[in-house]
Write an enzyme that holds these catalytic residues in place. Sequence first.
Site, PDB file in Angstrom:
ATOM      1  N   ARG A   1       0.829  -1.214   0.000  1.00 40.39           N
ATOM      2  CA  ARG A   1       0.000   0.000   0.000  1.00 40.39           C
ATOM      3  C   ARG A   1       0.857   1.256   0.000  1.00 40.39           C
ATOM      4  NH1 ARG A   1      -1.477   3.291   3.908  1.00 40.39           N
ATOM      5  NH2 ARG A   1      -1.020   1.827   5.594  1.00 40.39           N
TER       6      ARG A   1
ATOM      7  N   TYR B   1     -14.980  16.564 -16.800  1.00 36.40           N
ATOM      8  CA  TYR B   1     -15.555  15.224 -16.697  1.00 36.40           C
ATOM      9  C   TYR B   1     -16.597  15.189 -15.584  1.00 36.40           C
ATOM     10  CZ  TYR B   1     -15.596  10.167 -15.701  1.00 36.40           C
ATOM     11  OH  TYR B   1     -15.952   8.877 -15.467  1.00 36.40           O
TER      12      TYR B   1
ATOM     13  N   ASP C   1      -5.868  17.935 -15.949  1.00 38.78           N
ATOM     14  CA  ASP C   1      -6.200  16.562 -16.322  1.00 38.78           C
ATOM     15  C   ASP C   1      -5.911  16.425 -17.808  1.00 38.78           C
ATOM     16  OD1 ASP C   1      -7.335  14.173 -17.075  1.00 38.78           O
ATOM     17  OD2 ASP C   1      -9.212  14.468 -15.979  1.00 38.78           O
TER      18      ASP C   1
ATOM     19  N   LYS D   1      -7.055   4.941 -19.872  1.00 39.19           N
ATOM     20  CA  LYS D   1      -7.414   5.352 -21.222  1.00 39.19           C
ATOM     21  C   LYS D   1      -6.224   5.165 -22.171  1.00 39.19           C
ATOM     22  CE  LYS D   1     -11.281   6.726 -19.272  1.00 39.19           C
ATOM     23  NZ  LYS D   1     -11.035   6.713 -17.831  1.00 39.19           N
TER      24      LYS D   1
END
Length: 399
Positions: free
Chosen positions: A58, A116, A188, A213
């Site tokens: 983690r 978005y 972004d 993406k």
Amino acid sequence: MTDRLGENTRALRLPVSPVPVGDPLRTPVHRSTTYAFATSQEYADVLNGTAAGYSYARIDNPTTDAFAHAVAAMEGAGLDHEVRGQAFASGMAAISTALLALTAAGSHVVAARSIYGNTYSLLDGLFRRFGVETDFVDITDLDAVRAALRPETRVVFAETLSNPTMTVSDIPQLARIAHEVGALLVVDSTFASPAVCRPLEHGADLVVHSATKYIGGHSDATGGVVVGRPELMAEVRSARVDLGPCLAADEAFLLLRGLETLPLRVARQCATAAEFAAAVAEHPAVERVDHPSLPAHPGHALAGKLFDQGRYGAVVTITPRGGREAGMAFADRLRVATIAASLGGTHTIVGHVGSTTHRQMSDEAIRAAGIGPAAVRFSIGLEDPQDLIADVLAALDGV
């Protein structure tokens, strides 16, 4: 001594895997969640950051770090200062962690109105609950951006190419405006990728990606990444460790593999998108086509200055005449393109915007973002351009 140990203990004390003499051509996948130490002090030093090493997945993982470093190298290729990266389990994990690292109760954010849908709902919902206010503005209206700034503004948030109108942000000017009041510009750049534009080269402070993406590029891995200067990335890393949105090693391996073909894929997709947009723009059933390669697109000239030559992104949004029903019927008539979530993969994927990616936004907010109710977003893949063009023209004829 091992001969005196019981069989279960011996099974847990098997010989250590040999270290290969040559360097592996592929980055190894380190699936171990935990790492052993010779002493307690060594363990403490790694946890405290006073010694290099890994302790728990983690916190850090070698495969995940390799992916984050690779994206940082691509985004910072034109810079003369160090760029670092942090990887996340998804693009929204990257965005939310970066914004949480930079804001606190009482902070203010200025964000693009056309961002978005999930980013919009994050800022307009969850962040407001914790005392972070956001003003959504037309990011292309620099006077409006400047007017929205307050003394408590900490972040200006924009997208290199907005979803789905393909609005082009003036990153150099936005950086200047943000820095005038001591705010940071976070961009972004998912729709562009480092193969189209590298916002850090134009003054952005942090760049975020949904690596699911274009970076991954094969619709088979989910992840996100943030890159920027070391001092800012230290804050992002600290927030990531506390919040826990770590990227799994297997996903990091797949995303790292995708980076190797990113320029090839994106160049092809951008070229097809430009040809596709030009072929569809004059159809009588089309109200509007959004793609920066078109001279009529408001961001055409700016894209020519900021983007790599001939690359205007690979998302094309087509708004047929009529309302929501016309847009959904248009998408349903397509046979080569596939109705599916996400974008940036090898297949051409379509979706009706108002009912999918921007479903969190009210009709008023969608209209304010410059999106028509019939808008259908195409993420152009690697199919032959003429097949895609024939498919969309036949669907438009039917509508």
